[in-house]
Design an enzyme around this catalytic site. Structure first.
Site, PDB file in Angstrom:
ATOM      1  CG  HIS A 177      -1.906   1.116   1.213  1.00 26.54           C
ATOM      2  ND1 HIS A 177      -2.766   1.332   0.158  1.00 26.54           N
ATOM      3  CD2 HIS A 177      -2.151   2.119   2.109  1.00 26.54           C
ATOM      4  CE1 HIS A 177      -3.514   2.390   0.408  1.00 26.54           C
ATOM      5  NE2 HIS A 177      -3.149   2.896   1.586  1.00 26.54           N
ATOM      6  CG  HIS A 230      -3.135   6.574   2.270  1.00 29.66           C
ATOM      7  ND1 HIS A 230      -3.860   5.432   2.544  1.00 29.66           N
ATOM      8  CD2 HIS A 230      -3.259   7.348   3.387  1.00 29.66           C
ATOM      9  CE1 HIS A 230      -4.378   5.514   3.754  1.00 29.66           C
ATOM     10  NE2 HIS A 230      -4.029   6.666   4.283  1.00 29.66           N
ATOM     11  CB  CYS A 259      -2.597   3.043  -3.152  1.00 29.24           C
ATOM     12  SG  CYS A 259      -1.842   1.386  -3.152  1.00 29.24           S
TER      13      CYS A 259
END
Length: 261
Positions: free
Chosen positions: A30, A42, A153
């Protein structure tokens, strides 16, 4: 610089850095942009969204979601309604995972040698203040619909760092993870006929690995010819986003307050 990734300590990261952490026992990573003040911007699947691109990301949604409350930072988890761009503290972003720094401007030989995608790019990063401006602007205005393969992401963080977009939006996005997911099976399929010519499994494996690495390199934004530089203020128009968010001009004082809290 690690062979697989680039693990760093918290004291080593600077505002404007592209950072990431692994989830689900290294199944995927991530990504986000560190903006200073122990805060990270994010991109996650939108909450309570009905679009097919978001509902196809339920697994990533559950793994990347931000805790409902943070004892350290009251504004942790801030996002605009119907937006997937989130401001969270570094602790909540990492979820007790290790911290890694995404590398920019790496030589082609280093990029190809990296076994795992989503750790570096040959593209150069813009200045930290430009990176932070893009991240904070998108926090207020969104980044479209989350899509595991086309707009995830890592794509968000890479856009913030470079301002680059792929003109053909039908292909794989900027994400190195997405390229790896597509490239590995493709390399295996293309190398299958070699089993008839190469009796050695080692030889076949070597060729397959080489094809996989080259397929990743060919899709890197640093070498692609179909990328353009797009100002963050023009992003929605270039991508044809018709989301419910109305453009909100960035308030530098408000953005600074969010980071400093």
């Amino acid at each position: 610089m690690g062979f697989f990734s680039h693990r760093v300590e918290r004291s080593e990261i600077k505002p404007g850095d592209h950072i990431y952490t692994y989830r689900a026992v290294f199944t995927y990573s991530h990504h986000g942009v560190f903006v200073g003040g122990s805060k990270v911007v994010h991109f996650t699947p939108r909450q309570n969204a009905n679009s097919s691109s978001d509902t196809s990301s339920d697994f990533y949604d559950s793994m990347s979601s931000i805790p409902s409350s943070c004892e350290t930072f009251p504004d942790c988890g801030f996002r605009q309604p119907d937006s997937g761009v989130v401001l969270s503290c570094l602790d909540c972003f990492l979820k007790k995972g290790s911290l890694y720094s995404f590398e920019y401007g790496v030589p082609p030989t280093v990029f190809i040698a990296k076994v795992r995608g989503g750790t570096c790019t040959t593209a150069a990063s813009d200045q930290p203040e430009t990176v932070i401006h893009r991240a904070m602007y998108l926090l207020q205005n969104g980044f479209g619909n989350y899509d595991v393969f086309h707009n995830n992401c890592e794509d968000f963080a890479m856009y913030c760092k470079t301002g680059l977009l792929i003109m053909d939006r039908l292909g794989v996005g900027r994400s190195g993870q997405a390229s790896s997911v597509i490239g590995a099976p493709l390399a295996a399929i293309l190398s299958s006929p070699l089993k008839l010519l190469m009796p050695s499994p080692v030889g076949v494996a070597t060729v397959t690995a080489g094809m996989y690495c080259m397929s990743r390199y060919a899709t890197d934004i640093g070498v692609r010819s179909d990328v353009i530089k797009v100002a963050v203020e023009d992003l929605a128009m270039n991508l044809g986003w018709a989301g419910p968010l109305e453009e909100v001009p960035e308030d530098n004082e408000a953005s600074g307050a969010l980071i400093a809290r």
